[in-house]
Design an enzyme around this catalytic site. Structure first.
Site, PDB file in Angstrom:
ATOM      1  CD  GLU A 110      -3.048   0.860   2.140  1.00  0.00           C
ATOM      2  OE1 GLU A 110      -3.469   0.048   2.343  1.00  0.00           O
ATOM      3  OE2 GLU A 110      -3.020   1.786   3.219  1.00  0.00           O
ATOM      4  CE  LYS A 135       0.443  15.864   3.778  1.00  0.00           C
ATOM      5  NZ  LYS A 135       0.974  15.027   4.336  1.00  0.00           N
ATOM      6  CG  ASP A 169      -9.551   8.262   8.245  1.00  0.00           C
ATOM      7  OD1 ASP A 169     -10.125   6.804   8.719  1.00  0.00           O
ATOM      8  OD2 ASP A 169      -8.480   8.040   7.921  1.00  0.00           O
ATOM      9  CE1 TYR A 184     -23.433   4.196   9.196  1.00  0.00           C
ATOM     10  CE2 TYR A 184     -25.565   4.474   7.845  1.00  0.00           C
ATOM     11  CZ  TYR A 184     -24.698   4.488   9.101  1.00  0.00           C
ATOM     12  OH  TYR A 184     -25.488   4.767  10.314  1.00  0.00           O
ATOM     13  CE  LYS A 208     -17.575  -2.618   6.014  1.00  0.00           C
ATOM     14  NZ  LYS A 208     -16.284  -1.853   6.171  1.00  0.00           N
ATOM     15  CE1 TYR A 244      -2.901  -0.652   5.323  1.00  0.00           C
ATOM     16  CE2 TYR A 244      -2.325  -2.164   7.308  1.00  0.00           C
ATOM     17  CZ  TYR A 244      -3.205  -1.590   6.329  1.00  0.00           C
ATOM     18  OH  TYR A 244      -4.669  -1.906   6.549  1.00  0.00           O
TER      19      TYR A 244
END
Lengths: 650, 650
Positions: B21, B26, B113, B131, B174, B280
């Site tokens: 991931e 930036k 988030d 949702y 889901k 991650y």
């Protein structure tokens, strides 16, 4: 391609060229035989052929049909004759259109002979053009520069009223109107011809317009005299002296005649007035071939050298087909049928068998797809098999060159295939009936005498291929063995449509012949592919059922052949490892059809002939002579037991 | 391809998989660096990567841009994150559309988030979906089954109000709404994870829905604690015991951490609850790589094994590009630029560089085509050359691995190229500046560790290729030599557009890499071709002029580089005889640029390294380890002095 362009290219390199003239035969069988002969004579290397125009257009449909077949199926650059005085404009338009659609780019524009019933030529009522020059102008005005236009020249005069010199201004008019080359009436006197050409040049016909002598090889004494007399051409006195003593012996006449005609040709070539010879073949091969051999002009000296094959199969010259360079392997021994079944395609595969193409093959009713010959003729060829043993022996006979054709192979096994046959004889003697095959080739030079094709300094490759008819009693074992071998891909079908294959689902076509050449993409002219195999399957079983019908209803032979074609499996097998020495043949180890006993004689035959092959392929410099040139269209139903290598060890 | 399909295929064969991931950096330089890292990490063999959605969609343009580059330029199967609670419907539609157009087929559908300023999540005004399940339904209703839709799972609870067990019904909702795989929040406690998966299954989430653990490799002690704390995941007590003593030593933390994380991963894999690990990466490569190495999962165990290259270059996964399988050789060291310059093509070449295509290459202003890095950075990389000797030494430095990039090669010379460099070092040390090259390969097995690509049991081939920048003082001699060699085809251009070539006029493209595989047409993925070479020429001289501009106006270096790019010739050379041992290099015999003196040291270097190569290519079974895997996109600016052979003598 325009004839003048083709000849200029060859002549610029100092290579003489020649061409063959044919006329439409009167019977269907005659047409069939002529096609076979044209196909065979392709290997002599003519720069082009021409086809005469049926007198008064009565046979014109046959002329255009022959032009189409010659261009499309046999890849022969063809010039179509067209006469005008006895033809309505509609017929001329029709003839030109058909020539155009056949991919033909050369017309010999003629005034035409006077109808038989009139002694002297006159314009038929209702016809559009009186003179050849009018026809030429019309062709130019309607087709621009599409056609190269030839005209007739008469070195010894055209008819009683016009002597040779008097004709030259008319000839000049025809050139001025757009004619680009001249083909002359037959002639046997070199001095007359040479002098006449000089007069033509003096009259202003430019050197860029080739003046091509018509050459009539001598077949028999009588026909020689008759034709010379009819065309009023002078026979040199020493010719009569040479021929008169042997006039009763046709073979001797041809033998003496070939020397005389060859001398005549040589004089013309040496004089520099021409570098091209146009042979009036009278639809026969032998005497023309004899003259060519006597002249020692081999295909290698010719622009149309068939030993320099652009592709491993005969390239079509049909309209839109000139870029075609991929075909399925299945029709290798039935080239004309493939061309017929794909003639309606809008686009032909070029470079690869494209994903975008979903080829719809034509039905089985088109001309040229069924079994050739009468039932009686075929029974004579293939006998009246009453057992599987008989069928096995028939196939062994074909593989060893004793049988001329098979229902699925139109031509005798070629001399190259003949020396590649030990494995095939072995398989067929066990009732495993082979239909088509090629050996593996791991990079032979592109000028290799047997496997070579394509431009110079390239390498050509083949995957081993075998197509074989398998008894239902053996199919399971064979399929198990093939499934167990990761290098093998196969397709197996039967007449009821069942298809078994281990080919990758998304794999697309399998290239089985390809070539690598300087500055080019890889060329992959032969493939194995599902849809076309299913089309071939239909044709294959159709031919089988036609074979069965050669025998009387209720006969043992009909029953036997029908049973084979109804229940046996047609299997094609590719060994993908083209470096493997003999990947396909071990698959058949121990397999034997019940009721078939191998003949030990066949096995010995095969073994002996293999030695010949080993010798031939090892010596790359051993270029075959004219009469040993492989005929690309013949059955190459042969497979070597070793992968053939170009110039390196495997 | 759908992630679930890809994983299922690998897992059915017992092969574990993993994914990486990334998040949008930036700064522009950060993006560039991340691209380079993603490219490099491709060689670790991730089954897919995913790219997070810029919070509140503020960085969403960068997310979609990264997805596009990953799919198209780097051929990475990419999953795009998409959040809904903080997004207007128009933004969601835009994001989905861009993902679709990039060829992306996987979405991770998230609620999102809560905005920073709120303590607790609530739906932003004007947003369409409250949702994740609403977003999932919307994606299904608008794109059908185009996207595989992943959802987030929380083995240790989602927020303060929802504990892990209480979340399971929502997760089930889901999945019922159309989710097909679950990626979990990071977790370090295998027992908790395993128990939670069991509860999910018990709750009715079917086995066909993979539950993928999120794994956070340990970078530093502080970040480890901060992240674990933020996500509220439990740290096993023995982890703290192991890490606490070394917490001040980042290297030691990573070293200890890799063992802990690898143990955690191994437990999960052994338990059977998952066969996939999702890392991650935090946009960093090292700690993820360390865990993978510790786990001893090599690319060979992965579906996306980069050592099983479908093609010799990195295949694109962009929309419409998935069938693309032919590219010009010129951009080999600038893959992303090629993709950018062809992104507007309607159709991509498949099977061959079709005649029908007249490729219009995009201009030089698109993102990613110019020189990377600041002028200062580049001056540091390439020095400030003041003489041809300096330039020559720079190139020799690159060839021998001491210089990391060149203006025309974006990545360091690969370890494979490094051992192929003696001829290149020799040429460059004489001022013959090499840009790109490949050795001849005469049929290496398709699983050959260096040259192999494509399906198993195939053979791959290459024609020797060299692209070289030649001083105008030497170009005539070189061209004379090339013209005299029938195996050589070349194109030579200069900045003012003059083109010299001996390629056949109607020859079309020259295939310089091709492969022969079971049951397939010949694949010819790399070509040399006129139009694309002229497009490359523009790019080449543009990069040269950008290099010149790295130096101050009026400086010696700028003058020197400008002179080279304005007057030297770019020449590409193919030796068409791929069986020839060293056809290209003798062309340069005795050629030396005035003012350049060969360094004897360079020559010694080269000779030494060649021995390494001979060893490596002879041993086909010596498969490279993970960290020695060739990176397909790196510069392979190397040429062997012998034609590389698969398994037979030449």
């Amino acid at each position: 391609m325009h004839i003048t362009k083709k000849l200029a290219a060859a002549h610029a390199e100092g290579r003489p060229t020649y061409s063959f003239e044919y006329f439409p035969p009167k019977t269907a069988q005659g047409v069939q035989n002529l096609y076979d002969r044209m196909d065979r004579m392709h290997s002599f290397g003519p720069a082009f052929i021409d086809v005469t125009w049926g007198a008064g257009g009565r046979m014109s449909h046959l002329t255009t049909e022959m032009v189409k077949v010659a261009q499309s199926a046999y890849g022969l650059e063809t010039c179509m004759h067209l006469t005008c005085t006895d033809m309505e404009k509609g017929k001329i338009d029709g003839g030109l259109k058909e020539a155009y659609q056949a991919g033909c780019t050369n017309i010999l524009a003629l005034r035409g002979d006077p109808p038989r019933e009139k002694e002297k030529w006159e314009q038929t009522e209702g016809t559009a053009f009186r003179y050849a020059r009018d026809l030429i102008k019309y062709i130019k005005s309607t087709y621009g520069n599409h056609f190269d236009i030839g005209v007739a020249g008469y070195p010894e005069g055209c008819d009683e009223e016009t002597d040779a010199d008097a004709h030259i201004p008319y000839l000049k008019e025809k050139i001025d109107a757009g004619g680009t080359f001249i083909v002359t009436q037959m002639s046997y006197d070199a001095d007359i011809f040479i002098a006449w050409v000089k007069k033509c040049r003096d009259a202003g016909i430019p050197e860029s317009v080739p003046i091509i002598p018509g050459v009539m090889p001598i077949q028999t004494y009588d026909s020689f005299l008759r034709r010379a007399n009819w065309t009023q051409c002078r026979i040199p006195p020493d010719w009569m002296k040479a021929l008169e003593p042997v006039k009763g012996d046709d073979a001797a006449v041809r033998e003496v005649g070939k020397g005389l005609v060859a001398d005549f040709c040589r004089k013309l070539l040496d004089s520099g007035v021409t570098m091209h010879l146009h042979f009036y073949t009278m639809n026969l091969a032998a005497s023309t071939q004899m003259v060519l051999e006597e002249l020692a002009v081999t295909p290698a000296t010719n622009t149309h050298d068939p030993s320099i094959k652009p592709l491993p199969w005969r390239q079509s010259l049909g309209l839109n087909r000139r870029d075609e360079n991929v075909r399925p392997i299945f029709w290798r021994n039935r080239n004309r049928s493939y061309v017929a079944r794909t003639q309606d395609w809008d686009e032909f595969p070029n470079g690869r068998w494209g994903d975008s193409r979903s080829p719809a093959f034509g039905g089985l009713d088109a001309y040229g797809i069924g079994l050739k010959g009468t039932n009686e003729h075929n029974r004579k060829l293939w006998g009246e098999p009453k057992s599987l043993q008989d069928v096995s022996e028939l196939f062994v006979g074909y593989m060893s060159g004793k049988v001329q054709t098979l229902p699925w192979s139109e031509a005798p096994i070629s001399s190259e295939a003949h020396v590649l046959t030990d494995d095939l004889i072995n398989l067929n003697s066990r009732g495993l009936l082979t239909i088509n095959s090629q050996p593996a080739v791991d990079g032979a030079k592109s000028n290799h005498p047997v496997y070579g094709w394509g431009p110079r300094n390239g390498y050509v490759y083949q995957k081993a291929y075998l197509e074989v008819l398998i008894s239902p009693t053996l199919i399971q074992t064979l399929i198990q063995r093939m499934d167990a071998n990761p290098d093998i891909t196969y397709y197996a079908v039967n007449n009821s449509g069942e298809l078994k294959t281990n080919a990758p689902q998304d794999g697309g076509p399998n290239a089985v012949t390809w070539g690598v050449f300087p500055g080019k993409e890889i060329v992959q002219p032969t493939i194995v592919e599902t849809i076309s195999f299913l089309a071939w399957r239909d044709e294959f079983y159709h031919l089988g059922s036609e074979w069965a019908k050669c025998y009387d209803e209720g006969s043992e032979s009909r029953k036997l052949i029908r049973e084979i074609t109804e229940s046996w499996y047609l299997v094609n097998i590719v060994d993908n490892d083209f470096r493997n020495e003999r990947g396909i043949y071990p698959l058949f180890e121990g397999l034997q059809v019940e009721g078939v006993e191998s003949s030990p004689k066949a096995a010995v035959n095969g073994a002996k002939e293999t030695n010949g092959h080993a010798h031939q392929t090892k010596d790359e410099n051993a270029k075959p002579e004219l009469n040993a040139v492989p005929d690309g269209n013949n059955a190459v139903n042969g497979a070597d037991k070793t992968a053939a290598n170009g110039d390196h060890k495997n």
